[in-house]
Design a protein around this motif. Structure first.
Motif, PDB file in Angstrom:
ATOM      1  N   TYR A  60       0.718  -1.305   0.019  1.00 41.72           N
ATOM      2  CA  TYR A  60       0.027  -0.072  -0.083  1.00 41.72           C
ATOM      3  C   TYR A  60       0.873   1.056   0.061  1.00 41.72           C
ATOM      4  O   TYR A  60       1.905   1.304   0.491  1.00 41.72           O
ATOM      5  CB  TYR A  60      -1.008   0.049   1.413  1.00 41.72           C
ATOM      6  CG  TYR A  60      -1.978  -0.980   1.457  1.00 41.72           C
ATOM      7  CD1 TYR A  60      -1.607  -2.146   2.097  1.00 41.72           C
ATOM      8  CD2 TYR A  60      -3.203  -1.116   0.592  1.00 41.72           C
ATOM      9  CE1 TYR A  60      -2.563  -3.144   2.017  1.00 41.72           C
ATOM     10  CE2 TYR A  60      -3.982  -2.056   0.833  1.00 41.72           C
ATOM     11  CZ  TYR A  60      -3.739  -3.036   1.223  1.00 41.72           C
ATOM     12  OH  TYR A  60      -4.920  -4.182   1.403  1.00 41.72           O
ATOM     13  N   THR A  69      -7.964  -1.345   1.601  1.00 42.66           N
ATOM     14  CA  THR A  69      -7.745  -2.822   1.658  1.00 42.66           C
ATOM     15  C   THR A  69      -8.037  -3.258   0.092  1.00 42.66           C
ATOM     16  O   THR A  69      -8.861  -3.282  -0.440  1.00 42.66           O
ATOM     17  CB  THR A  69      -8.483  -3.558   2.441  1.00 42.66           C
ATOM     18  OG1 THR A  69      -8.390  -3.073   3.840  1.00 42.66           O
ATOM     19  CG2 THR A  69      -8.124  -5.061   2.562  1.00 42.66           C
ATOM     20  N   SER A  71      -8.195  -6.724  -2.371  1.00 44.97           N
ATOM     21  CA  SER A  71      -8.523  -8.210  -2.323  1.00 44.97           C
ATOM     22  C   SER A  71      -8.988  -8.637  -3.594  1.00 44.97           C
ATOM     23  O   SER A  71      -9.067  -7.678  -4.462  1.00 44.97           O
ATOM     24  CB  SER A  71      -9.663  -8.419  -1.338  1.00 44.97           C
ATOM     25  OG  SER A  71     -10.729  -7.839  -1.676  1.00 44.97           O
TER      26      SER A  71
END
Length: 125
Positions: A60, A69, A71
């Motif tokens: 990040y 986040t 995914s």
């Protein structure tokens, strides 16, 4: 050839959340490392988050660490970016990208081979 289509952008207030999606067609995303980048008016495209093709490594940008986040769901051929605690400085066009690198999560735009058209995220104060 991989086609990427982002969705989920919009206009929100500071502190709100959004989830961006990147749906792929043409090929499975399984062999690709994936990344999210953003570009604000007058600025260069910058790395936001990346995930390895094996789903075991994420990276990040310091500016989003702890709030965003990344995914992936290979069964759905989709990558996500969950964005919490949005700030006005997060306002930008967000792009999804796929890269054929074999390991890790990469931060350079030059590592990526396919790009989506982008989705606008605007955060008001």
């Amino acid at each position: 050839q991989v086609q990427l289509v982002e969705s989920g952008g919009g206009l929100v207030q500071a502190g709100d959340s959004l989830r961006l999606s990147c749906a792929a067609s043409g090929r499975t995303l399984t062999p690709y490392g994936m990344g999210w980048f953003r570009q604000a008016p007058g600025k260069e495209r910058e790395f936001v988050a990346g995930i390895s093709r094996s789903d075991d490594i994420t990276r990040y940008a310091d500016s989003v660490k702890g709030r965003f986040t990344i995914s992936r769901d290979n069964a759905k051929n989709t990558v996500y970016l969950q964005m919490n605690g949005l700030k006005p400085e997060d306002t930008a066009v967000y792009y999804c990208a796929a890269g054929r690198f074999s390991w890790g999560a990469r931060i350079s735009v030059h590592e990526y081979d396919y790009w989506g058209q982008g989705t606008q995220v605007t955060v008001s104060s």
